[in-house]
Scaffold this active site. Structure first.
Site, PDB file in Angstrom:
ATOM      1  N   THR A   1       5.491 124.280  20.370  1.00  0.00           N
ATOM      2  CA  THR A   1       6.675 124.824  20.814  1.00  0.00           C
ATOM      3  C   THR A   1       7.878 124.585  19.830  1.00  0.00           C
ATOM      4  O   THR A   1       9.086 124.873  20.195  1.00  0.00           O
ATOM      5  CB  THR A   1       6.901 124.161  22.189  1.00  0.00           C
ATOM      6  OG1 THR A   1       6.856 122.618  22.077  1.00  0.00           O
ATOM      7  CG2 THR A   1       5.850 124.467  23.081  1.00  0.00           C
ATOM      8  N   GLY A   2       7.312 123.886  18.794  1.00  0.00           N
ATOM      9  CA  GLY A   2       8.454 123.675  17.686  1.00  0.00           C
ATOM     10  C   GLY A   2       8.992 124.818  16.901  1.00  0.00           C
ATOM     11  O   GLY A   2       8.104 125.982  16.826  1.00  0.00           O
TER      12      GLY A   2
ATOM     13  N   SER B   1       6.230 118.590  26.429  1.00  0.00           N
ATOM     14  CA  SER B   1       6.208 120.128  26.309  1.00  0.00           C
ATOM     15  C   SER B   1       5.320 120.690  26.964  1.00  0.00           C
ATOM     16  O   SER B   1       5.038 122.283  26.957  1.00  0.00           O
ATOM     17  CB  SER B   1       6.676 120.229  24.862  1.00  0.00           C
ATOM     18  OG  SER B   1       7.622 119.674  24.376  1.00  0.00           O
TER      19      SER B   1
ATOM     20  N   CYS C   1       9.186 121.564   1.921  1.00  0.00           N
ATOM     21  CA  CYS C   1       9.759 122.823   1.888  1.00  0.00           C
ATOM     22  C   CYS C   1      10.523 123.239   0.569  1.00  0.00           C
ATOM     23  O   CYS C   1      10.303 124.177  -0.016  1.00  0.00           O
ATOM     24  CB  CYS C   1      10.473 123.281   3.172  1.00  0.00           C
ATOM     25  SG  CYS C   1      12.119 121.938   3.409  1.00  0.00           S
TER      26      CYS C   1
ATOM     27  N   SER D   1      18.249 124.328   9.629  1.00  0.00           N
ATOM     28  CA  SER D   1      16.902 124.459  10.273  1.00  0.00           C
ATOM     29  C   SER D   1      15.658 123.336   9.587  1.00  0.00           C
ATOM     30  O   SER D   1      14.687 123.208  10.230  1.00  0.00           O
ATOM     31  CB  SER D   1      16.256 125.749  10.046  1.00  0.00           C
ATOM     32  OG  SER D   1      16.302 126.082   8.705  1.00  0.00           O
ATOM     33  N   GLY D   2      16.221 122.652   8.465  1.00  0.00           N
ATOM     34  CA  GLY D   2      15.101 121.954   7.994  1.00  0.00           C
ATOM     35  C   GLY D   2      15.032 120.798   8.906  1.00  0.00           C
ATOM     36  O   GLY D   2      14.092 119.911   8.732  1.00  0.00           O
TER      37      GLY D   2
ATOM     38  N   HIS E   1      16.501 127.504   2.463  1.00  0.00           N
ATOM     39  CA  HIS E   1      17.435 126.793   1.450  1.00  0.00           C
ATOM     40  C   HIS E   1      17.488 127.243   0.158  1.00  0.00           C
ATOM     41  O   HIS E   1      16.915 128.251  -0.214  1.00  0.00           O
ATOM     42  CB  HIS E   1      15.941 125.487   1.137  1.00  0.00           C
ATOM     43  CG  HIS E   1      15.859 124.589   2.077  1.00  0.00           C
ATOM     44  ND1 HIS E   1      16.726 124.597   3.476  1.00  0.00           N
ATOM     45  CD2 HIS E   1      14.855 123.756   2.444  1.00  0.00           C
ATOM     46  CE1 HIS E   1      16.261 123.495   4.171  1.00  0.00           C
ATOM     47  NE2 HIS E   1      15.240 123.219   3.482  1.00  0.00           N
TER      48      HIS E   1
ATOM     49  N   GLN F   1      12.749 128.531   4.307  1.00  0.00           N
ATOM     50  CA  GLN F   1      11.981 127.289   4.308  1.00  0.00           C
ATOM     51  C   GLN F   1      11.139 126.915   5.670  1.00  0.00           C
ATOM     52  O   GLN F   1      10.263 126.452   5.504  1.00  0.00           O
ATOM     53  CB  GLN F   1      12.807 125.997   4.279  1.00  0.00           C
ATOM     54  CG  GLN F   1      13.415 125.109   5.286  1.00  0.00           C
ATOM     55  CD  GLN F   1      14.361 126.049   6.106  1.00  0.00           C
ATOM     56  OE1 GLN F   1      14.943 126.926   5.731  1.00  0.00           O
ATOM     57  NE2 GLN F   1      14.585 125.522   7.455  1.00  0.00           N
TER      58      GLN F   1
END
Length: 346
Positions: free
Chosen positions: A13-14, A42, A134, A165-166, A249, A324
């Protein structure tokens, strides 16, 4: 690929887990059964894959038993991989781990398939293949064709411009919320949780925890992982910076070759363009160069601003951009799985 492979995704779910399912479908990966896994908090929800819904189960020590899982992707954090990856291996799966936990383990291959596919063969030592950081992935994708072109690299200096988002969904959400608060004249009331400081309208010269040597953990990952992936002692000095960008990135990379090398920019362009999953965007006069909005939602590492140093012929400067979440995590993991299947089928 004549057979189907049963797939488990821990961290389903990530952000990266969701992207793995998306890429598996885009690539028409030969998937049999699907086992989405997450924390107890989750679990119970559903994910959709190829038009079917699958219930998300809790990741436990015995969840892999009797499930006949072939490939288990782990993207739920280093502590989760440390605790649960071995149970997937014991149940017969190969684990492709997206966390930092196994990367520097000498018995675990650290793989970017376009760069060091041969290292996958070592997966049998522990049943695990590690996915690099990444920032490292996109950098070595640009460095490998240069290494092949000019030989040993004396030094790499890199400054990163890393998207929120990293830090996962929470990082992106924090940027969006702070920008909303800014336009509502409430920025001073915004929460600062995902990063060390406010990220909206700001840059933060710290990604990850500080180390005793004055570098951050993220910067040391780039140093140590590059050596392991390229199989050569390439000195890398990194400065990693978080910027108010949602996704993808960027990196300013300076490569120093042996003293007797004279960089030829056109040779460099050809070498980069001919390398798998790398694309040159380099026309400064036309304002054509890689940017996060170009790279986002693609599986390509873009390189531009290619130029020889003004003062030393053996120094090259390039600008590298990639998504990334995909190139730096989910896509690389799926590419590892694809290469693993090819090697196992031989």
């Amino acid at each position: 690929m004549s057979r189907l492979y049963n797939i488990a995704v821990a961290g389903a779910t990530g952000a990266v887990g969701e992207e793995i399912f998306r890429i598996l479908e885009e690539q028409n990966f030969p998937v049999g059964n699907v086992l989405p896994l997450a924390s107890a908090r989750s679990a119970g929800g559903v994910i959709e894959f190829k038009g079917k819904e699958y219930k998300v189960e809790e990741l436990t020590e015995d969840v892999f038993e009797g499930r006949d899982i072939d490939i288990a992707f782990f993207s739920a954090g280093g502590s989760v991989s440390a605790k649960f990856a071995k149970f997937a291996v014991e149940a017969g799966a190969v684990v492709i781990d997206n966390t930092s936990h196994f990367r520097m383990d000498p018995e675990v291959p650290l793989v970017v398939p376009e760069v060091n596919p041969q290292d996958i063969a070592a997966w049998r030592e522990k049943g695990i293949i590690a996915n690099p950081n990444c920032s490292t992935i996109q950098m070595v994708l640009a460095l490998k064709p240069l290494y092949d072109l000019y030989g040993d690299i004396k030094r790499v200096d890199v400054s990163t411009y890393q998207a929120t988002s990293g830090a996962g969904k929470s990082g992106m959400e924090e940027l969006v919320m702070q920008m909303k608060d800014f336009f509502a004249f409430k920025l001073d009331e915004s929460k600062v949780e995902a990063f060390q400081h406010q990220i909206a309208l700001n840059v933060i010269p710290q990604v990850d925890k500080p180390m005793d040597n004055g570098y951050t953990k993220e910067e040391m990952k780039m140093t140590n992982e590059t050596t392991k992936i390229l199989g050569a002692n390439v000195p890398v000095s990194a400065t990693c910076v978080r910027v108010p960008v949602l996704r993808s990135h960027s990196e300013a990379v300076t490569v120093t070759f042996a003293d007797d090398v004279e960089v030829d920019v056109e040779q460099v362009r050809v070498a980069l363009n001919n390398f798998e999953d790398v694309e040159v965007m380099d026309n400064l006069e036309e304002s054509i160069y890689p940017m996060p909005i170009v790279a986002t939602d693609t599986d390509i590492t873009f390189v531009g601003r290619i130029r020889k140093d003004l003062f030393q012929d053996n120094i090259l400067h390039i600008w590298v951009v990639a998504d990334q979440v995909r190139v730096g995590a989910a896509t690389n993991a799926v590419r590892i799985a694809q290469k693993w299947i090819e090697m196992e089928d031989v």
